[in-house]
Design a protein around this motif. Structure first.
Motif, short mmCIF file in Angstrom:
data_model
loop_
_atom_site.label_atom_id
_atom_site.label_comp_id
_atom_site.label_asym_id
_atom_site.label_seq_id
_atom_site.Cartn_x
_atom_site.Cartn_y
_atom_site.Cartn_z
N LYS A 101 91.32 -36.60 1.11
CA LYS A 101 92.06 -35.86 0.09
C LYS A 101 90.45 -36.27 -1.25
O LYS A 101 89.89 -35.44 -2.07
CB LYS A 101 92.95 -36.14 -0.84
N LYS A 102 90.07 -37.53 -1.46
CA LYS A 102 89.08 -38.58 -2.40
C LYS A 102 87.72 -37.46 -2.10
O LYS A 102 87.08 -36.91 -2.80
CB LYS A 102 88.37 -39.47 -2.48
N ASN A 103 86.79 -37.93 -0.85
CA ASN A 103 86.18 -36.83 -0.58
C ASN A 103 85.91 -34.90 -1.53
O ASN A 103 85.86 -34.23 -1.41
CB ASN A 103 85.54 -36.75 0.75
N ALA A 104 87.42 -33.86 -1.04
CA ALA A 104 87.00 -32.69 -1.80
C ALA A 104 86.90 -32.86 -3.26
O ALA A 104 86.53 -32.00 -3.79
CB ALA A 104 89.08 -32.55 -1.39
N TYR A 105 87.86 -33.66 -3.63
CA TYR A 105 87.79 -33.87 -4.91
C TYR A 105 86.44 -34.53 -5.47
O TYR A 105 85.42 -33.87 -6.36
CB TYR A 105 88.54 -35.43 -6.19
N SER A 106 85.28 -35.00 -4.60
CA SER A 106 83.85 -35.65 -5.74
C SER A 106 83.10 -34.20 -4.79
O SER A 106 82.63 -34.18 -5.28
CB SER A 106 83.72 -37.06 -4.05
N GLY A 113 78.38 -30.29 -11.32
CA GLY A 113 77.51 -30.57 -11.59
C GLY A 113 77.65 -32.32 -12.04
O GLY A 113 77.23 -32.72 -13.08
N ALA A 114 78.81 -32.55 -11.85
CA ALA A 114 79.23 -33.78 -11.95
C ALA A 114 79.24 -34.63 -11.39
O ALA A 114 80.09 -34.22 -10.43
CB ALA A 114 81.01 -33.11 -13.35
N PRO A 115 79.02 -35.80 -11.76
CA PRO A 115 79.12 -36.80 -10.91
C PRO A 115 80.73 -37.48 -10.75
O PRO A 115 81.35 -37.27 -11.97
CB PRO A 115 78.13 -37.65 -11.87
N ALA A 116 81.05 -37.90 -9.49
CA ALA A 116 81.82 -38.60 -9.13
C ALA A 116 81.97 -40.00 -9.49
O ALA A 116 81.40 -40.32 -9.84
CB ALA A 116 81.99 -38.71 -7.55
N ARG A 162 85.53 -38.74 6.52
CA ARG A 162 84.37 -37.59 6.78
C ARG A 162 84.93 -36.72 8.05
O ARG A 162 85.24 -35.17 8.64
CB ARG A 162 82.86 -37.63 6.72
N ALA A 163 85.25 -37.44 9.35
CA ALA A 163 85.67 -36.68 10.87
C ALA A 163 86.90 -35.74 10.54
O ALA A 163 86.23 -34.97 10.72
CB ALA A 163 85.51 -37.53 11.66
N VAL A 164 87.67 -36.53 9.93
CA VAL A 164 89.01 -35.29 10.14
C VAL A 164 89.00 -34.45 8.99
O VAL A 164 90.13 -34.00 8.83
CB VAL A 164 90.00 -36.67 9.31
N ASP A 165 87.93 -34.77 8.15
CA ASP A 165 87.67 -33.16 7.07
C ASP A 165 87.92 -32.18 7.83
O ASP A 165 87.65 -30.75 7.55
CB ASP A 165 86.75 -33.78 6.43
N GLN A 166 87.10 -32.90 9.47
CA GLN A 166 86.84 -30.69 10.32
C GLN A 166 87.80 -31.18 10.93
O GLN A 166 87.06 -29.99 11.61
CB GLN A 166 85.42 -31.88 11.58
N VAL A 167 88.85 -31.61 11.03
CA VAL A 167 89.86 -31.24 12.01
C VAL A 167 91.39 -30.74 10.89
O VAL A 167 91.38 -31.15 9.90
CB VAL A 167 90.72 -32.60 12.56
N PRO A 168 91.68 -29.10 11.19
CA PRO A 168 93.11 -29.00 10.80
C PRO A 168 94.23 -30.26 10.50
O PRO A 168 94.08 -30.84 11.73
CB PRO A 168 93.09 -28.00 11.54
N GLU A 169 95.10 -30.95 9.26
CA GLU A 169 96.06 -31.46 9.35
C GLU A 169 97.11 -30.43 10.34
O GLU A 169 97.35 -29.57 10.69
CB GLU A 169 96.91 -31.01 8.04
#
Length: 199
Positions: A101-106, A113-116, A162-169
């Motif tokens: 989830k944090k990756n999605a926000y970042s 154009g806003a730094p995390a 990052r790996a689980v980002d590639q897999v649907p929930e």
């Protein structure tokens, strides 16, 4: 520099309501969801949202900070668990989910154009301290391989998120997480010539 005035009770409640609604809306609809959707979910006018969060990026940043703070509290609550092995793997599962989830926000902030935001020092130290304690207790209980230190564990968690980002929930994502965590269990050998575990 003067300290900002504390919010009135009603304003504080509105801010918390908006923040809670934003977390739910972004979780369900993604970070592309509009501030109007957040306002509707919170039961407030969109002007109230912008009064507390002048831009959508400010709202995303605040939700992200809240997410990390809540995880730090979870890490602290599990540090003294009766079953440190089970608590360790549960914490990692939660961390991988939180980090995805944090990756999605970042990523959304970077696209705008806003730094995390960097985690608050107290929060970051709390997470690391709780994880280190739980790791050492789980290793003492024989639930985690002894040649892993915090220095190796943190990149593993980042990579797993990052790996689980590639897999649907769902079941497949859960299976992927279990496969990744399996490498931390006893009986796994470090590659020949690999450096010793780092703290």
């Amino acid at each position: 520099m003067t300290e900002p005035k504390p919010l009135r009770a009603d304003a504080r409640r509105n801010r918390e309501r908006v923040l809670s609604a934003a977390a739910e809306v972004f979780s369900e609809h993604g970070t592309g969801a509009s501030t109007e959707q957040v306002a509707k979910a919170a039961g407030v006018g969109v002007g109230t949202v912008f009064r507390h969060f002048p831009t959508k990026e400010a709202l995303l940043e605040s939700v992200l900070r809240q997410l990390v703070r809540e995880f730090a509290d979870e890490a602290a609550s599990l540090a003294d668990a009766e079953n440190p092995g089970a608590a360790f793997y549960e914490l990692l599962r939660r961390w991988i989910t939180m980090a995805a989830k944090k990756n999605a926000y970042s990523d959304a902030l970077a696209a705008a154009g806003a730094p995390a935001p960097r985690p608050e020092l107290k929060t970051g130290l709390g997470v690391r301290g709780g994880l280190r304690t739980l790791l050492e207790r789980a290793q003492s209980a024989g639930a985690v391989r002894a040649d892993i230190g915090l220095g190796e564990l943190l990149p593993v968690i980042v990579g797993a998120s990052r790996a689980v980002d590639q897999v649907p929930e769902g079941a497949l994502r859960e299976r992927v997480v279990e496969v990744l965590l399996d490498g931390l269990r006893p009986g796994r050998r470090a590659p020949e010539g690999a450096p010793a575990a780092s703290a």
